[in-house]
Design a protein around this motif. Sequence first.
Motif, PDB file in Angstrom:
ATOM      1  N   TRP A 125       0.832  -1.193   0.000  1.00 14.84           N
ATOM      2  CA  TRP A 125       0.000   0.000   0.000  1.00 14.84           C
ATOM      3  C   TRP A 125       0.872   1.250   0.000  1.00 14.84           C
ATOM      4  CZ3 TRP A 125      -5.467   0.398   0.373  1.00 14.84           C
ATOM      5  CH2 TRP A 125      -6.134  -0.832   0.458  1.00 14.84           C
ATOM      6  N   LEU A 126       0.506   2.224  -0.813  1.00 13.17           N
ATOM      7  CA  LEU A 126       1.066   3.567  -0.733  1.00 13.17           C
ATOM      8  C   LEU A 126       0.230   4.319   0.290  1.00 13.17           C
ATOM      9  CD1 LEU A 126       2.908   5.873  -1.809  1.00 13.17           C
ATOM     10  CD2 LEU A 126       1.111   6.330  -3.508  1.00 13.17           C
ATOM     11  N   VAL A 127       0.815   4.602   1.450  1.00 10.70           N
ATOM     12  CA  VAL A 127       0.040   5.206   2.536  1.00 10.70           C
ATOM     13  C   VAL A 127       0.394   6.676   2.756  1.00 10.70           C
ATOM     14  CG1 VAL A 127      -0.349   3.008   3.718  1.00 10.70           C
ATOM     15  CG2 VAL A 127       1.684   4.363   4.276  1.00 10.70           C
ATOM     16  N   ALA A 128       1.434   7.165   2.128  1.00 10.62           N
ATOM     17  CA  ALA A 128       1.791   8.591   2.186  1.00 10.62           C
ATOM     18  C   ALA A 128       2.378   8.979   0.837  1.00 10.62           C
ATOM     19  CB  ALA A 128       2.798   8.872   3.296  1.00 10.62           C
ATOM     20  N   GLY A 129       2.009  10.156   0.350  1.00  8.05           N
ATOM     21  CA  GLY A 129       2.517  10.620  -0.932  1.00  8.05           C
ATOM     22  C   GLY A 129       1.554  10.450  -2.083  1.00  8.05           C
ATOM     23  N   GLY A 130       0.414   9.789  -1.843  1.00  6.31           N
ATOM     24  CA  GLY A 130      -0.596   9.640  -2.877  1.00  6.31           C
ATOM     25  C   GLY A 130      -1.553  10.823  -2.901  1.00  6.31           C
ATOM     26  N   ALA A 131      -2.437  10.803  -3.891  1.00  6.95           N
ATOM     27  CA  ALA A 131      -3.357  11.934  -4.062  1.00  6.95           C
ATOM     28  C   ALA A 131      -4.644  11.788  -3.269  1.00  6.95           C
ATOM     29  CB  ALA A 131      -3.686  12.111  -5.546  1.00  6.95           C
ATOM     30  N   PHE A 132      -5.063  10.552  -2.985  1.00  6.74           N
ATOM     31  CA  PHE A 132      -6.387  10.343  -2.384  1.00  6.74           C
ATOM     32  C   PHE A 132      -6.346   9.363  -1.218  1.00  6.74           C
ATOM     33  CE2 PHE A 132      -6.890  11.156  -6.963  1.00  6.74           C
ATOM     34  CZ  PHE A 132      -7.559  12.367  -6.908  1.00  6.74           C
ATOM     35  N   GLY A 133      -5.339   9.455  -0.380  1.00  7.98           N
ATOM     36  CA  GLY A 133      -5.272   8.554   0.753  1.00  7.98           C
ATOM     37  C   GLY A 133      -4.612   7.238   0.386  1.00  7.98           C
ATOM     38  N   PRO A 134      -4.633   6.242   1.308  1.00  8.62           N
ATOM     39  CA  PRO A 134      -3.975   4.967   1.044  1.00  8.62           C
ATOM     40  C   PRO A 134      -4.467   4.315  -0.243  1.00  8.62           C
ATOM     41  CG  PRO A 134      -4.577   5.134   3.355  1.00  8.62           C
ATOM     42  CD  PRO A 134      -5.198   6.320   2.661  1.00  8.62           C
ATOM     43  N   GLU A 135      -3.517   3.778  -1.011  1.00  6.75           N
ATOM     44  CA  GLU A 135      -3.817   3.177  -2.307  1.00  6.75           C
ATOM     45  C   GLU A 135      -3.032   1.876  -2.457  1.00  6.75           C
ATOM     46  OE1 GLU A 135      -2.883   4.089  -7.049  1.00  6.75           O
ATOM     47  OE2 GLU A 135      -2.520   5.614  -5.500  1.00  6.75           O
ATOM     48  N   GLN A 136      -3.725   0.785  -2.790  1.00  3.05           N
ATOM     49  CA  GLN A 136      -3.033  -0.473  -3.023  1.00  3.05           C
ATOM     50  C   GLN A 136      -2.312  -0.404  -4.364  1.00  3.05           C
ATOM     51  OE1 GLN A 136      -5.191  -4.185  -2.262  1.00  3.05           O
ATOM     52  NE2 GLN A 136      -4.227  -5.099  -4.070  1.00  3.05           N
ATOM     53  N   VAL A 137      -0.997  -0.691  -4.349  1.00 10.02           N
ATOM     54  CA  VAL A 137      -0.199  -0.576  -5.571  1.00 10.02           C
ATOM     55  C   VAL A 137       0.339  -1.912  -6.055  1.00 10.02           C
ATOM     56  CG1 VAL A 137       0.457   1.812  -5.142  1.00 10.02           C
ATOM     57  CG2 VAL A 137       1.857  -0.027  -4.195  1.00 10.02           C
ATOM     58  N   ALA A 138       0.253  -2.957  -5.240  1.00 10.12           N
ATOM     59  CA  ALA A 138       0.759  -4.265  -5.673  1.00 10.12           C
ATOM     60  C   ALA A 138       0.122  -5.360  -4.844  1.00 10.12           C
ATOM     61  CB  ALA A 138       2.281  -4.335  -5.547  1.00 10.12           C
ATOM     62  N   GLU A 139      -0.054  -6.506  -5.488  1.00 10.98           N
ATOM     63  CA  GLU A 139      -0.493  -7.718  -4.799  1.00 10.98           C
ATOM     64  C   GLU A 139       0.420  -8.852  -5.241  1.00 10.98           C
ATOM     65  OE1 GLU A 139      -4.761  -9.038  -3.771  1.00 10.98           O
ATOM     66  OE2 GLU A 139      -4.271 -10.114  -5.625  1.00 10.98           O
TER      67      GLU A 139
END
Length: 372
Positions: free
Chosen positions: A138-152
Amino acid sequence: MTACAIETTTDGGGAVRPARLTITANGAYAARLTGTGDALYAERWTLDGPEPYAVPLPLDQPEEAHAQLLPLADGRVLIGRRVDGLRHTFSLLYPTGPGTGQLPLGAVEAAELTLLPPSPDGICGYAMCVGADTTTIWLVAGGAFGPEQVAEVKGRCTGGVWLDRTGRMLALDRCLDGGPVKAVAVDLERGGEVTPLLQITAESDDRLLLADPDSGLLLIGSDAPSPGHERLGWGVLGSLLPIRFPDCLRLDDVAVTPFAVQPGQVLLPETCSVALRIDAAGGSWVGMWQPAGRRTHQLAAPAGWLAGAGVWTQEGVLRLPYATQDTPCGLAGLTVPPEPVAVEVTIAPPEQRVCRPVPLQQAPLADRKAAG
């Protein structure tokens, strides 16, 4: 500068133990959880000025002991808190006047969540969630709209080592379908595309402990030389040369954990100095080693060393953070003692820099005599 923010030593359950002090990839800032008793709060250290200094970041309520901290390159501190067991919230802390500012970022639902080491770009913060048979990043800081899953990633993963200076390629130690642990490279810009990274033998557990993007030096933990007993070895990213397991890194009755690599040695991995944390029943001290050398230098750590944390300068000075009653925020400098013996082995640099990880598949074990 190169810093390691997470100890690679694991507990009995295989979980990575976070270091007491986490340092940004560029060595400018650090953060830790400190305080007395249950009155815990975040503390940010500034390390790149004339003198190191600490700034407390307390809030109205004390932090829990399991709160996780990650410093960013702009001086803010990412904090992850576990709420109600399965919910993890994230905020940015920063000094504001006499108090502490807090910017909420959102939450992630997960049973197990670990903040990954600081991203090389200094802007983003990532977390790893381990499920029954998959691991999500998860990208939890630095994204545009809050936490974002980036890989599974299929399988259960531990570790977390950055392979480049952009924060795109991340190495994880993966256990797939109950098999051995193998390090893999995950491309965060291609939806988590997975590439094999380490496979010394089919049955061995092969973990990546540290990587230096400048030289390509890799520090590896594997039981390939001695099944059931992990050895510390080294290799080069993108090289077809075998993994080496020097005998000088095999110390009796102690645990040896690499935590920092000297940066700036472009295409010269054998000249990189590596800092080692050495733990025994009587305490912890510092080791220094170079792939080209035949010995491990053991040095006393400064009093109050925040064991497992430190940064190298390009000039070869190891800066160790420490805190004592008289000096609550300090840095001690150590240099590698002169090597009295001849060079162990010389490795010619590759003719062309390999930008993407090349799997070290089926790499034969180095001859013991050649490895030292």
